[in-house]
Design an enzyme around this catalytic site. Structure first.
Site, PDB file in Angstrom:
ATOM      1  NE  ARG A  61      -2.051  -1.103   3.713  1.00  0.00           N
ATOM      2  CZ  ARG A  61      -1.599  -0.130   4.481  1.00  0.00           C
ATOM      3  NH1 ARG A  61      -1.865   1.139   4.205  1.00  0.00           N
ATOM      4  NH2 ARG A  61      -0.878  -0.383   5.561  1.00  0.00           N
ATOM      5  CE  LYS A 203      -5.906  -4.316   4.723  1.00  0.00           C
ATOM      6  NZ  LYS A 203      -6.579  -4.975   5.872  1.00  0.00           N
ATOM      7  CG  HIS A 223      -6.794  -4.758  10.638  1.00  0.00           C
ATOM      8  ND1 HIS A 223      -5.484  -4.381  10.824  1.00  0.00           N
ATOM      9  CD2 HIS A 223      -6.793  -5.554   9.542  1.00  0.00           C
ATOM     10  CE1 HIS A 223      -4.727  -4.922   9.891  1.00  0.00           C
ATOM     11  NE2 HIS A 223      -5.506  -5.635   9.100  1.00  0.00           N
ATOM     12  CB  SER A 241       1.241  -6.403   8.352  1.00  0.00           C
ATOM     13  OG  SER A 241       1.837  -7.255   7.416  1.00  0.00           O
ATOM     14  CE  LYS A 245      -5.127  -9.221  10.931  1.00  0.00           C
ATOM     15  NZ  LYS A 245      -3.903  -8.741  10.304  1.00  0.00           N
ATOM     16  CB  THR A 246      -3.178 -14.861   8.199  1.00  0.00           C
ATOM     17  OG1 THR A 246      -3.714 -13.602   7.792  1.00  0.00           O
ATOM     18  CG2 THR A 246      -3.611 -15.927   7.214  1.00  0.00           C
ATOM     19  CG  ASP A 260      -7.079  -8.434   7.020  1.00  0.00           C
ATOM     20  OD1 ASP A 260      -6.243  -8.322   7.938  1.00  0.00           O
ATOM     21  OD2 ASP A 260      -7.197  -7.620   6.107  1.00  0.00           O
ATOM     22  NE  ARG A 325       0.324  -9.007   2.278  1.00  0.00           N
ATOM     23  CZ  ARG A 325      -0.298  -8.806   3.426  1.00  0.00           C
ATOM     24  NH1 ARG A 325      -1.267  -9.635   3.803  1.00  0.00           N
ATOM     25  NH2 ARG A 325       0.033  -7.797   4.206  1.00  0.00           N
TER      26      ARG A 325
END
Length: 534
Positions: A61, A203, A223, A241, A245-246, A260, A325
């Site tokens: 981003r 996003k 988030h 990030s 989390k994932t 997410d 990714r």
């Protein structure tokens, strides 16, 4: 899931400013989008059949180039800051015309209708119009997919225009440079130009939902990832990030709700998305089998490299970017929850990758401490991830997602606090970062230990152990945990030099205090009292 090929009424494009399009591909299947990408020479297949592409100049981003149109709707509602940058409406019209003119000249364009929010009460219909078939594949993977019957009466509420090959003139368009992502809440439109990074698409809609849901629907947008046990017990995982989390929500023993973005209503949790967007750097089948095995036909890999002379991904190769990714539909995960709904959470985990080695690997927070940590949104980057970073660098991102929050962080924090108290939710702080010293001296906490700690919490095994209070940050640290050596539970005991730990701990505490000054006037005395004691 295949999607029927349906003829798109091209005259609808005229209504949104796209006055010519000779070759409109509407609602193509993943297989067709992959073939289009290969035909155009913009991607290749890996050994498992996944599509591998490069996003070009931008591999992440570009927060300084994300704008929100400043008008009478947003002027007094958006929290204007370094992430929410205002742009005059006249530039929105200029950029939109440039994008629609650009798309009209493209030999082909791809259009997809999709939606966000798995709870039908909050569904947001989206139309994506773009010049790259692989961005259309990303949209198929990441948004929720309407049925054939739903498509017959589909009416888009929001439209996303994506034109990566269009370079803007900053002087003419009111932008910082040649790329931009612009959101207009009045016109319900997202404009993306000059960047092929697919994350801008997802996003953008996340930012939209973070504006709409808390204000208009009394839903807390978050988030975070979420999963659910066999008995319906739901857990949330907040984190920036790289904090896990994932990884940690992809538990084969639990149903994955999403990795997410979620909403928390009065009676449930629901996923905003229809897919996962996982980091690939360092990915192994042993550590993250669900993600590893999701990389197959229909998945989209970004900016990864092959082993020389093969089409096999080298997941340790970050030569293009560390932000490699993969996107794939949620049902690529064998234990995905369908539909993506869960119960009110019983446990909430705040994940931090503390590269200073200060935070305990597991600790219990009071509601006030939870609010303090939530507003702080702490993690730390390690050396090498950014130019000039030679030692750990603290990162504070309010509510673990500041770049995507159009409203003041206090709004989201207030809503979370109310829900934690109302439902008596337990909150845990988990350090997935360093132990035994800071980065360069200590070592990363073993993933197996982190998984064991989270499992113990979810199985109710952390109710009985004794706890001790951290002298500076105040969280409660367990003295024992099933499957984890007791000596790693208190971080001070893992350092060879305890005085060095004390010094580093106070230094980090002072960073917390300095960061929190910008929020101090808008929070309660109880939350302020949860600050670290130096």
């Amino acid at each position: 899931m295949s999607v029927p090929t349906i003829m798109f009424p091209v005259d609808q494009l005229v209504n949104i400013g796209l006055h010519a399009a000779d070759n409109v591909h509407y609602q193509l299947s993943p297989e067709e989008l992959v073939q289009d990408t290969l035909r155009l020479g913009e991607g290749v297949l890996n050994d498992t059949g996944a599509l591998v592409i490069r996003t070009g100049e931008f591999t992440g981003r570009s927060p300084k180039d994300k704008f929100i149109v400043k008008d009478d709707l947003t002027t007094n509602t958006v929290h204007w800051n370094e992430f929410n940058i205002g742009i005059d409406e006249k530039y929105f019209f200029i950029i939109k015309k440039k994008i629609t003119d650009h798309l009209a000249k493209c030999p082909e364009i791809w259009v997809r209708d999709a939606y966000a929010c798995a709870d039908s009460r909050y569904r947001l219909n989206i139309r994506i119009i773009n010049e790259k078939p692989w961005i259309n594949l990303f949209s198929y993977n990441m948004f929720l997919r309407p049925t054939e019957e739903e498509l017959e009466t589909f009416k888009p509420e929001w439209t996303i225009f994506s034109a990566p090959d269009l370079l803007l003139d900053p002087a003419e368009c009111g932008t910082r440079q040649h790329n931009a992502a612009v959101i207009s809440f009045r016109h319900k439109t997202i404009l993306i130009a000059g960047t092929g990074y697919t994350g801008e698409t997802k996003k953008g809609i996340f930012s939209v939902l973070n504006y709409i849901l808390p204000q208009e629907r009394n839903v807390l947008s978050m988030h975070c990832s979420a999963n659910m046990g066999r008995d319906g017990e739901t857990a949330l995982f907040f984190g920036l990030s790289g904090t896990g989390k994932t990884t940690l929500s992809a538990d084969p023993k639990r149903k994955l709700i999403g990795d997410d973005e979620h909403g928390w209503t009065d009676d449930n949790i629901f996923n905003f998305e229809g897919g996962c967007y996982a980091k690939c750097i360092g990915l192994t089948e042993e550590k993250e089998p669900e993600i590893y095995n999701a990389i197959r036909q229909g998945a989209l890999l970004e900016n990864t490299m092959f082993f020389d002379g093969t089409n096999r991904i080298n997941f340790d190769d970050g030569s293009i970017t560390e932000n490699t990714r993969v996107s794939y539909p949620l049902d690529f995960i064998s234990n995905a929850q369908e539909p993506s709904l869960g119960n009110i959470p019983t446990n909430v985990f705040f994940l931090t990758c503390d590269a200073y080695g200060v935070f305990p690997p597991l600790s219990k927070l009071t509601t006030e401490q939870a609010m303090y940590q939530f507003i702080s949104g702490y993690t730390a980057k390690v050396a090498g991830t950014e130019a000039g970073v030679t030692e750990p660098k603290s990162t504070f991102s309010a509510c673990f997602g500041a770049p995507f929050l159009p409203l003041h962080p206090g709004k989201y924090a207030e809503m979370l606090g109310e829900k934690l108290r109302k439902h008596n939710v337990k909150v845990w702080l988990v350090n997935t970062g360093w132990t035994g010293g800071p980065y360069g001296i200590g070592h990363r906490m073993k993933l197996s230990y982190t998984r064991a700690m989270i499992t113990a919490v979810l199985e109710g095994k952390m109710e009985t152990p004794k706890y001790e209070t951290h002298p500076v940050f105040g969280m409660e640290m367990p003295l024992e945990c099933p499957g984890v050596p007791s000596e790693v539970l208190n971080p001070r005991n893992t350092w060879p030099d305890s005085s060095a730990y004390d010094y580093k701990c106070k230094a980090l505490a002072n960073q917390f205090l300095a960061n929190f000054e910008k929020y101090a006037s808008g929070v309660s005395a109880e939350i302020l009292a949860a600050a670290p004691k130096v």
